[in-house]
Structures are given as C-alpha cells and as structure tokens.
Design a protein around this motif. Structure first.
Motif, PDB file in Angstrom:
ATOM      1  N   ALA A 150      63.018  43.810  68.082  1.00  0.00           N
ATOM      2  CA  ALA A 150      62.211  44.615  67.469  1.00  0.00           C
ATOM      3  C   ALA A 150      60.788  44.523  67.729  1.00  0.00           C
ATOM      4  CB  ALA A 150      62.608  44.407  65.890  1.00  0.00           C
ATOM      5  N   GLU A 151      60.247  43.201  67.778  1.00  0.00           N
ATOM      6  CA  GLU A 151      58.832  42.709  67.923  1.00  0.00           C
ATOM      7  C   GLU A 151      58.658  43.127  69.380  1.00  0.00           C
ATOM      8  OE1 GLU A 151      57.796  38.937  67.030  1.00  0.00           O
ATOM      9  OE2 GLU A 151      55.811  38.990  67.429  1.00  0.00           O
ATOM     10  N   LEU A 200      59.914  52.460  62.756  1.00  0.00           N
ATOM     11  CA  LEU A 200      61.064  52.470  63.952  1.00  0.00           C
ATOM     12  C   LEU A 200      62.199  53.413  63.600  1.00  0.00           C
ATOM     13  CD1 LEU A 200      61.851  50.471  66.315  1.00  0.00           C
ATOM     14  CD2 LEU A 200      63.100  49.285  64.718  1.00  0.00           C
ATOM     15  N   HIS A 223      46.898  47.515  65.971  1.00  0.00           N
ATOM     16  CA  HIS A 223      46.804  46.752  64.884  1.00  0.00           C
ATOM     17  C   HIS A 223      46.199  45.411  64.626  1.00  0.00           C
ATOM     18  CE1 HIS A 223      50.351  45.508  67.110  1.00  0.00           C
ATOM     19  NE2 HIS A 223      50.104  44.380  66.208  1.00  0.00           N
ATOM     20  N   ILE A 268      60.471  45.347  59.175  1.00  0.00           N
ATOM     21  CA  ILE A 268      59.450  46.513  59.763  1.00  0.00           C
ATOM     22  C   ILE A 268      58.626  47.177  58.591  1.00  0.00           C
ATOM     23  CG2 ILE A 268      59.532  49.160  60.091  1.00  0.00           C
ATOM     24  CD1 ILE A 268      62.647  48.054  61.756  1.00  0.00           C
ATOM     25  N   ASN A 304      55.460  49.684  73.050  1.00  0.00           N
ATOM     26  CA  ASN A 304      55.205  50.889  72.621  1.00  0.00           C
ATOM     27  C   ASN A 304      54.168  50.766  71.648  1.00  0.00           C
ATOM     28  OD1 ASN A 304      57.815  52.448  73.905  1.00  0.00           O
ATOM     29  ND2 ASN A 304      58.381  50.795  73.004  1.00  0.00           N
ATOM     30  N   GLU A 305      53.174  50.579  72.041  1.00  0.00           N
ATOM     31  CA  GLU A 305      51.785  50.410  71.188  1.00  0.00           C
ATOM     32  C   GLU A 305      51.627  51.745  70.369  1.00  0.00           C
ATOM     33  OE1 GLU A 305      49.313  48.837  73.568  1.00  0.00           O
ATOM     34  OE2 GLU A 305      50.589  46.876  73.686  1.00  0.00           O
ATOM     35  N   GLU A 313      55.702  44.765  58.474  1.00  0.00           N
ATOM     36  CA  GLU A 313      54.656  44.951  59.531  1.00  0.00           C
ATOM     37  C   GLU A 313      54.194  46.596  59.336  1.00  0.00           C
ATOM     38  OE1 GLU A 313      53.422  43.318  62.104  1.00  0.00           O
ATOM     39  OE2 GLU A 313      54.384  41.467  60.923  1.00  0.00           O
ATOM     40  N   VAL A 333      56.943  54.121  68.613  1.00  0.00           N
ATOM     41  CA  VAL A 333      58.231  54.129  69.257  1.00  0.00           C
ATOM     42  C   VAL A 333      58.895  55.342  69.161  1.00  0.00           C
ATOM     43  CG1 VAL A 333      60.467  52.680  69.259  1.00  0.00           C
ATOM     44  CG2 VAL A 333      58.541  51.683  68.292  1.00  0.00           C
ATOM     45  N   ARG A 354      57.935  47.020  69.619  1.00  0.00           N
ATOM     46  CA  ARG A 354      56.768  47.217  68.955  1.00  0.00           C
ATOM     47  C   ARG A 354      55.532  46.719  70.089  1.00  0.00           C
ATOM     48  NH1 ARG A 354      53.805  47.025  64.043  1.00  0.00           N
ATOM     49  NH2 ARG A 354      51.614  47.683  64.792  1.00  0.00           N
ATOM     50  N   TRP A 371      57.510  36.795  64.797  1.00  0.00           N
ATOM     51  CA  TRP A 371      58.160  37.638  63.469  1.00  0.00           C
ATOM     52  C   TRP A 371      59.263  36.748  63.217  1.00  0.00           C
ATOM     53  CZ3 TRP A 371      58.528  43.642  64.406  1.00  0.00           C
ATOM     54  CH2 TRP A 371      57.260  44.202  64.603  1.00  0.00           C
ATOM     55  N   PHE A 392      55.271  49.445  60.338  1.00  0.00           N
ATOM     56  CA  PHE A 392      55.540  50.373  61.667  1.00  0.00           C
ATOM     57  C   PHE A 392      56.762  51.261  61.608  1.00  0.00           C
ATOM     58  CE2 PHE A 392      58.183  47.200  63.411  1.00  0.00           C
ATOM     59  CZ  PHE A 392      58.696  47.899  64.546  1.00  0.00           C
TER      60      PHE A 392
END
Lengths: 305, 361
Positions: free
Chosen positions: A233-234, A210, B334, A203, A240-241, A206, A244, A237, A4, A208
């Motif tokens: 952050a990445e 957080l 994803h 975020i 914790n697929e 992407e 989070v 991620r 990222w 997702f």
C-alpha cells in the motif's frame, strides 16, 4: 521517515487506541499471562502474522514503557576454536533481544555463554517490579539442535531469574523438550477481512484515497502477510503521487517476476541446456539473499498452478 | 621378510606423482600385519615453516625475493619443501629482473593441478573397458586408424578404479562433489539419469554439511558416493566429441558473496527480521527511492540484468550508471520540504595547544 509498518504497529495488547487489531481473545489471554506468573513462551506463526508485535506489546504490558528505551549492544564471545565473534543484541533495562542463529554453528556458544550469563544476573530492584527479566530469541527454528539442547538446562535452572520468549515460523523445527518447557502461542495469519480492516485504518490515518478494487488486489496478493500488504500500500502510494486509479499496478519485488519466468522455463523444456539456464537463474536469485525456502515455495506454487 | 636378519626400511612417498609406488597401494593391511611392519608417516611441512626456510634461503641470495613472493611460493608448495626450494630457484634466476618482486611468478607445482583436473575428467568421461579394442603387441596386425572400433553392447568394467582416482585427485570430498556438480550436465544428457546423479550429490552435500555425520564418516566416504554415482550414470552418455574444458565450481564464489551481503545485513540494527532480504529491502528501495548502490537495501533489490558474476565493484558501477539515468524522484505533495536558509558550511580549526590542560583534571 518511518515505514508505515513501523509507524502503525500496535503498542498495547488490549486498548481502544493503538491496540492489537485481530486475534483479540488471544491478546486477552496474553494480558492475563503478563499479570500472572509468567512462563516461558514460544510464539509461532507465519511471516507477517504479528508475532513480534505481540511480543513487544506483551513486554510493554509486563514492564511498562521502559522496554521502548532500547540500545544496540554488540556482545563479544569466543568460540572453542578461539575465534572472536560478536552478536548484535537489542536490550532495555528489562529485556534482551537477539538472533543466535545468525552465528551459524556457533549458536550453541551464544546460548551457553551469553544467554546463560544474562540469565544468571538478577533483576535490579526486584521488589518494585517483576522479579525476572526476559530474553527474546528470534528465529528459534533456525537454531541448531545442539543450541536447542543447550537451552534446555538454562531454561530450567534460571527460570526464576529469567524468562525466555522464543519466536519462530515452524514449530516442527523446535525439539520436543523445548516445546514442552514453553507455552506455545500460535499466531495464525490474519484473514483477508482482518487485513482489509487494518489497511483501511492505515489509509484513513494517512488521509489518502485507495480504490476498493486496488485494496482488494493488495489483500489477495499479500496472502495473509500483513507486513507485505502495508508495504504494498505504501509503495503504491509513492508510485502514484497524483492519486491512485482503480487500475493501478500493484508493485511486486523484481525477484518474484524473475522466479515466475524461471518456473515457466522449467515447464517449457526439460533438457541439459535448460537445466544450466535455470541453475544460473537460481544462483542469481540466491546472490540477492532470497531464502531458499521462499524460492522453493514460489517455484513449486508456480509449477503446480 | 620374517626370516631377514637385518631390518628392512622402505622409504616411500604417498604423493600423487609416484602413484605406482604408493605404500597404500603396494602394502596391503594383511601384509603389514603378517610381517609386523611399523609405519612412520611424515606430514607435509607447515606453511609457516616453509615460509621461514624460504626467507632464510632467499636472504642468502644476492638479490632476495620479496616477502609477498615468498608467501605465494609457500602456499603453492603445499608443504613440499623441495618443491618450494625449486620454485625459489626458478624465480630468483633468469634474465627478467622483475621476478624478484614483480607480479610474475613461475610455478613449478602446475603438474599436480593438472593431475587433479585429469582425474575429474576420468570420473566424468567414465571410460569402460572395450573388449573389441585390438591388443597392441609386437605381432598384432596393425589396424588402420580410420576404422571404427565397435562399442561393447553391455556394461563392462571401468577402465580406472574409482578409489584410485579419488586418491590421485587429492581433493577433499566436498570440493570433488562440487566440481562434479558443476560439470555433470554436459556429460549426462539424459535428464532422468542426471536427476539421479544430482539426488546423490545433494545427499553428499547433506553429509558434508552435517556436523555429526562429517565427523563420524571416513573422509573418503562422500567422495566415493559422488564418484561412483557419476561414473555409473555416465554410461553411454552423450560424451562430447572433443575434450571438454572442466569448469571451476562457481558455488564457492557465490557462497562467499552471499556471506558478504549477509554480514552487511547483520550490521543493520535489525533483530530477527527474516523477511528483510526478500520483502522489506525491495519495498523500502521503492518507497524511499533509494539509488545509492552502497546501501544494502539497494544492493539486494538491484535489477536482474546486473549479474552477481561481474563482482561487487562492477555491480556498484553498473548500479550507479543506471541510477544516474533514472530521473530524480519528485517530492510528494504531502511531504513538507524543509529548506534551511543561510546554512553555510561551518569550518573547524583545531589549534595545537602547548600546555595540556587536561592534566589538571
């Protein structure tokens, strides 16, 4: 799969989309410098503050998207003791980027031979574009004093043909004559609010979620290092697929925990045996190429707090 | 000397073995100047010449020694041709036939190396003259072995002169300092004294590392600081009761390892990424789930349970083992998995062509 930090790196100095997110007044100044007669520049600031990003945006402002078409070239050179060495450079049609301090004590030869050779060559078709090219020297504060002195003359003599951009963390390790030949662009670390803003943007892009509590902890842990914040952050991620939770652990590199434990041992007991144990631990960390300056910083912080 | 009719020639060696007759020791500068002595010094024979002589001598033997073995002897002899010939002879004869080319080697230069360690021991133990020690003479009363000799209450002179010790150790300054740094903690139990010694040793380290200072100062200067600092502070230290084994400095091996890893990092297409080793590599390993120990990112962020001392190969083995125990990472939702259907391995046959069609071009 790009990280990222690379994927969301700003591309323009001033722009609605893909523009620099903070220190906007400074970005305006840089844009002005790019359109005017460009001087030698010295970017200085802590790690993860955005020095390289600004340099890249600045080059794009100067030459357009042509600077993105880069290639990796190994430049050979011979030391006075007849040792043949190679230095890695990244170059486009308009600029060359390198780290002469990688060559240790031979950085003087790199500066005197390779940089000088590049500076001597004129820009092709200078009528339709800028009349000069740019040499970017990274980690300029790690250059030896000899190399820095060697750079002085080249900077003056070939100033019409070639402009230098130096990038460093500590200004105090750059000799005065070199500082006075450049315009110093200080890039301070972003504030917590600025880091939060950038993280929220990433975020959002992407897609997702957080939790705010986690985001807050990431910002605190990053200590003004935006690169670190985005990497954290990445990593969170990827770990914790499923999603989070608000009490998710912030991933930290193992060497940090190891250094914390080392600091605890230092405070625990001051004896010869402990000294030996701590020394072994420091060797272990050094073997992983963690810079000594970083080790000192973390240990002294841990001991004082 | 000045009244001598015939010229006098002194032929002396300044090697460690004959220290008592060392010209540096017996002829003072004043004596040399007063008598108008001219000194001609001979350097040790270059390794390449020793090797040449060894190969020639070995060729004259009924069973010549292997080239590799000649190389080892040449290195071990350290420029002493006589020693090299002795070693050649030692390795060429004897009942073991594998001596000519095998891995076993008889070294004759061992005494010199022992001498070096002996000198390091002298520095670390820093023995001082004890006036209470009975003089051993013909008429002195014999003392019982079990009776303790009282230690002097004040700091007396050193038993051995530091300058002599440095010369006899025949070590370079930085090497000597690193040996002292490796072993000093055992001989200096007082932490405040140790701090002062280490401070001096780091000063020595700075002097030997700095290009200008290194050239400007005499070779022995740094060794003098290191030795005198250690000998001064080791006074009344808790000396081990028995002889202590002098350890080799590990810092050189560590530096070599670090340099090797750095070279690998330099091969990556990175320019000026100072944070790569401590920030990018550990996070990248986590984010991308890297488990290949040959990847430098993976190697840099390996577990701290795997020590650098086990060596590169062992580290990679251990990392492979721990990676095989780890569960493979699930592909995140994803990320769209691309599966190629019918992707058979293509084989290529290169036929030898008799006519060289490239010549036409």
């Amino acid at each position: 799969m790009a990280l990222w930090v690379d994927k969301y790196r700003p591309k323009y100095l001033v722009s609605e989309k893909n523009g620099i997110d903070y220190h906007l007044a400074q970005a305006q100044h840089l844009k002005f410098l790019a359109s005017d007669c460009m001087p030698h520049l010295l970017f200085c600031g802590p790690s993860g503050a955005g020095k390289k990003t600004r340099i890249k945006c600045f080059l794009r402002e100067l030459y357009g998207t042509g600077v993105d078409k880069t290639q990796l070239i190994m430049k050979p050179f011979t030391t006075p003791s007849n040792r043949k060495l190679e230095i890695q450079t990244v170059s486009s049609n308009y600029h060359v980027e390198m780290t002469p301090s990688d060559m240790g004590i031979y950085d003087r030869v790199v500066v005197q031979d390779i940089v000088k050779e590049m500076a001597q060559m004129s820009q092709i078709d200078s009528g339709s574009q800028k009349s000069f090219k740019v040499v970017v020297l990274c980690e300029a504060d790690s250059l030896t004093r000899d190399a820095q002195h060697g750079l002085r003359r080249t900077m003056e003599k070939y100033a019409n043909n070639c402009k230098m951009i130096l990038c460093c963390e500590s200004l105090s390790r750059i000799i005065e004559p070199l500082q006075s030949r450049c315009i110093v662009i200080n890039v301070p670390a972003p504030t917590d609010d600025e880091v939060t803003k950038v993280l929220r943007n990433v975020i959002k892009k992407e897609e997702f979620a957080l939790p705010d509590a986690v985001l807050q902890r990431i910002v605190e842990k990053a200590e003004g290092n935006l690169r670190r914040a985005i990497l954290m952050a990445e990593a969170i991620r990827m770990e914790n697929e499923a999603g989070v939770s608000s009490n998710a652990q912030i991933p930290v590199p193992e060497w940090e925990t190891y250094l914390q434990e080392t600091s605890r041992l230092i405070l625990l007991k001051q004896s010869s045996d402990m000294l030996l144990k701590v020394r072994e631990r420091l060797y272990e960390i050094l073997s992983r190429c963690i810079p000594p300056a970083v080790i000192f910083k973390v240990i002294s912080f841990q001991i004082n707090h | 000397m000045q009244n001598l009719w015939h010229p006098a020639i002194f032929c002396l060696s300044n090697g460690v073995a004959n220290w008592k007759l060392n010209p540096d020791r017996i002829f003072t500068t004043g004596f040399i100047q007063q008598n108008g002595l001219q000194s001609l010094s001979f350097n040790p024979v270059a390794d390449s010449f020793v090797k040449k002589a060894l190969v020639r001598a070995s060729g004259l033997l009924s069973r010549p020694l292997s080239d590799a073995k000649c190389n080892v002897i040449a290195n071990e002899a350290q420029g002493d041709l006589r020693l090299a010939m002795n070693m050649l002879q030692m390795n060429a004869i004897g009942p073991n036939s594998d001596r000519n080319s095998g891995a076993k080697m008889v070294f004759a230069a061992k005494a010199n190396r022992e001498e070096t360690f002996h000198m390091i021991g002298r520095i670390l133990y820093a023995k001082r003259v004890n006036p209470n020690m009975p003089k051993t003479g013909r008429f002195a009363p014999r003392k019982r072995k079990s009776s303790l000799i009282p230690e002097p209450k004040e700091r007396t002179a050193l038993e051995h002169d530091p300058t002599d010790i440095i010369a006899m150790s025949s070590m370079s300054s930085d090497k000597l300092a690193s040996f002292l740094f490796e072993n000093e903690h055992v001989f200096c139990s007082d932490i405040s004294k140790y701090r002062q010694v280490v401070e001096n040793l780091s000063f020595c380290d700075m002097l030997t590392g700095d290009w200008h200072t290194k050239r400007a100062l005499p070779e022995e200067y740094v060794a003098q600081i290191a030795t005198r600092s250690v000998m001064w502070h080791n006074y009344k230290g808790s000396r081990p009761g028995t002889l202590y084994q002098v350890r080799r400095p590990v810092i050189n091996d560590l530096n070599r390892d670090i340099e090797m890893t750095r070279n690998e990092v330099r091969k990556l297409p990175l320019i000026g990424s100072e944070s790569f080793t401590y920030l990018n590599a550990p996070y990248q390993t986590k984010i991308e789930g890297l488990i290949d120990p040959r990847r430098v990112e993976c190697f840099l962020s390996r577990s701290f349970l795997i020590s650098w001392k086990s060596g590169r190969d062992q580290i990679e083995d251990q990392m492979e083992k721990s990676a095989s125990l780890r569960k493979p990472r699930k592909i995140p939702k994803h990320v769209v998995e691309i599966i190629e259907i019918g992707d058979e391995e293509e084989t290529w046959d290169i036929e030898d062509s008799s006519d060289d069609s490239f010549d036409d071009f």
